[in-house]
Structures are given as C-alpha cells and as structure tokens.
Design a protein around this motif. Structure first.
Motif, mmCIF file in Angstrom:
data_model
loop_
_atom_site.group_PDB
_atom_site.id
_atom_site.type_symbol
_atom_site.label_atom_id
_atom_site.label_comp_id
_atom_site.label_asym_id
_atom_site.label_seq_id
_atom_site.Cartn_x
_atom_site.Cartn_y
_atom_site.Cartn_z
ATOM 1 N N MET A 153 0.815 -1.204 0.000
ATOM 2 C CA MET A 153 0.000 0.000 0.000
ATOM 3 C C MET A 153 0.855 1.263 0.000
ATOM 4 O O MET A 153 0.326 2.330 -0.216
ATOM 5 N N GLU A 154 2.147 1.098 0.234
ATOM 6 C CA GLU A 154 3.013 2.279 0.273
ATOM 7 C C GLU A 154 2.962 3.050 -1.039
ATOM 8 O O GLU A 154 2.889 4.280 -1.045
ATOM 9 N N THR A 155 2.988 2.328 -2.160
ATOM 10 C CA THR A 155 2.916 2.982 -3.471
ATOM 11 C C THR A 155 1.606 3.730 -3.628
ATOM 12 O O THR A 155 1.580 4.861 -4.121
ATOM 13 N N ALA A 156 0.510 3.119 -3.210
ATOM 14 C CA ALA A 156 -0.801 3.768 -3.315
ATOM 15 C C ALA A 156 -0.833 5.049 -2.506
ATOM 16 O O ALA A 156 -1.334 6.081 -2.974
ATOM 17 N N TYR A 157 -0.289 5.005 -1.301
ATOM 18 C CA TYR A 157 -0.287 6.203 -0.457
ATOM 19 C C TYR A 157 0.635 7.278 -1.021
ATOM 20 O O TYR A 157 0.342 8.470 -0.913
ATOM 21 N N THR A 158 1.726 6.862 -1.638
ATOM 22 C CA THR A 158 2.610 7.842 -2.283
ATOM 23 C C THR A 158 1.869 8.569 -3.397
ATOM 24 O O THR A 158 1.924 9.800 -3.496
ATOM 25 N N TYR A 159 1.152 7.805 -4.231
ATOM 26 C CA TYR A 159 0.438 8.437 -5.342
ATOM 27 C C TYR A 159 -0.807 9.179 -4.876
ATOM 28 O O TYR A 159 -1.243 10.125 -5.520
ATOM 29 N N THR A 173 -1.529 -4.109 -6.535
ATOM 30 C CA THR A 173 -2.534 -3.767 -7.549
ATOM 31 C C THR A 173 -3.097 -2.370 -7.301
ATOM 32 O O THR A 173 -3.222 -1.569 -8.234
ATOM 33 N N VAL A 174 -3.413 -2.080 -6.061
ATOM 34 C CA VAL A 174 -3.931 -0.749 -5.725
ATOM 35 C C VAL A 174 -2.881 0.312 -6.028
ATOM 36 O O VAL A 174 -3.194 1.369 -6.584
ATOM 37 N N GLY A 175 -1.639 0.025 -5.705
ATOM 38 C CA GLY A 175 -0.555 0.963 -6.004
ATOM 39 C C GLY A 175 -0.418 1.235 -7.489
ATOM 40 O O GLY A 175 -0.214 2.375 -7.909
ATOM 41 N N MET A 176 -0.539 0.171 -8.296
ATOM 42 C CA MET A 176 -0.451 0.339 -9.747
ATOM 43 C C MET A 176 -1.576 1.235 -10.259
ATOM 44 O O MET A 176 -1.351 2.150 -11.043
ATOM 45 N N TRP A 177 -2.802 0.989 -9.800
ATOM 46 C CA TRP A 177 -3.935 1.791 -10.257
ATOM 47 C C TRP A 177 -3.864 3.228 -9.742
ATOM 48 O O TRP A 177 -4.288 4.162 -10.432
ATOM 49 N N ALA A 178 -3.311 3.422 -8.559
ATOM 50 C CA ALA A 178 -3.120 4.786 -8.041
ATOM 51 C C ALA A 178 -2.114 5.535 -8.912
ATOM 52 O O ALA A 178 -2.280 6.722 -9.197
ATOM 53 N N GLN A 179 -1.094 4.822 -9.348
ATOM 54 C CA GLN A 179 -0.104 5.416 -10.246
ATOM 55 C C GLN A 179 -0.732 5.757 -11.600
ATOM 56 O O GLN A 179 -0.502 6.842 -12.147
ATOM 57 N N VAL A 180 -1.537 4.859 -12.126
ATOM 58 C CA VAL A 180 -2.231 5.122 -13.388
ATOM 59 C C VAL A 180 -3.126 6.357 -13.240
ATOM 60 O O VAL A 180 -3.142 7.234 -14.114
ATOM 61 N N PHE A 181 -3.849 6.436 -12.128
ATOM 62 C CA PHE A 181 -4.709 7.592 -11.876
ATOM 63 C C PHE A 181 -3.891 8.883 -11.911
ATOM 64 O O PHE A 181 -4.269 9.845 -12.592
ATOM 65 N N TRP A 218 -10.856 7.646 -14.289
ATOM 66 C CA TRP A 218 -12.132 7.182 -13.718
ATOM 67 C C TRP A 218 -12.101 5.663 -13.535
ATOM 68 O O TRP A 218 -12.482 5.139 -12.495
ATOM 69 N N ALA A 219 -11.605 4.960 -14.557
ATOM 70 C CA ALA A 219 -11.506 3.499 -14.476
ATOM 71 C C ALA A 219 -10.530 3.080 -13.375
ATOM 72 O O ALA A 219 -10.737 2.055 -12.719
ATOM 73 N N SER A 220 -9.499 3.864 -13.170
ATOM 74 C CA SER A 220 -8.547 3.563 -12.100
ATOM 75 C C SER A 220 -9.228 3.577 -10.737
ATOM 76 O O SER A 220 -8.968 2.709 -9.895
#
Length: 136
Positions: A1-7, A89-97, A124-126
């Motif tokens: 989740m660290e990546t998600a929180y970074t993004y 997966t959440v981190g990847m989608w946060a990055q895409v967003f 939006w899909a992210s």
C-alpha cells in the motif's frame, strides 16, 4: 500500500498545484496592482477577458477537485479494509490515476478534445479498479 499512499499524496499535491496556471495567467491579464489589491472594478459583472486556455486550466483544476474525494475514499478503504495481497494492484492503479490526471490537465488546457475524454476515463476506471479490489 506504500505505493498507493505515495500516489495519493502526489495526487493531492497535483490538485493544489493545478490552479497555478490559471492564477498566473490572471496576474498577467489583470495586472499586478489589481491582482494584489482585489478584484478589477465592476467584478464579476465586468471582468477583463481571459484567454480560453486559462478557462480550460481552471476547469481542469475543478475537475480534479471533484474527482479527488472518490480517489481518496477508495485508496483509504483499500488500506483499511483490503488485505495485504491487494497492495501492489492498488498501487499500480493509483499510479495510473496520477499520470492520467497529469495528462488530463495538459490535454484539457491545450484543448486537445479527442484525447480529453479518453484520458479522463482512464483516471475514472482507475478509481473503479481500486474500489473493485476492496469489494471483490
């Protein structure tokens, strides 16, 4: 989740910074004395004409402001409710967003209409994909 929180944090900073082109443009249109003291005489009924790029930059910022609550909600929910297996997966989608929102702001401000909606739909899909990780 660290990546998600970074993004998530980077997206928050992006939201704060997206108003900058509009405000800097306003400084040049209104002039420094009027910009620093208050609004032009007769504002808002009479306002100096602003270039369309400035209006588009303003709308891109407002669109980001409107989108951020949903993004924040799904990322925080993923961190609180989701198990550790969804973090990547959440981190990847946060990055895409995040990168889709940068592209959206550029495309919107530069008036590239054929790309504006697809880039927005990617962001939006992210959000939906992050939300799906939580509920599925």
């Amino acid at each position: 989740m660290e990546t998600a929180y970074t993004y998530l944090a980077l997206s928050g900073l992006l939201t704060v910074l997206l108003w900058t082109p509009y405000i800097v443009g306003r400084l040049f249109v209104w002039g420094l004395p009027t910009f620093l003291t208050n609004y032009p005489e007769g504002f808002p009924k009479q306002e100096p004409e602003t270039p369309m790029w400035m209006e588009r930059a303003k709308r891109a910022h407002l669109n980001m402001v409107e989108t951020m609550p949903a993004f924040i909600a799904v990322v925080v929910a993923a961190g609180l409710i989701g198990d550790s297996s969804i973090g990547d997966t959440v981190g990847m989608w946060a990055q895409v967003f995040f990168f889709a929102r940068i592209a959206h702001a550029v495309v919107y401000t530069l008036a590239i209409p054929a790309l504006r909606t697809p880039v927005y739909l990617i962001s939006w899909a992210s959000i939906l994909m992050i939300g799906a990780q939580v509920v599925l």
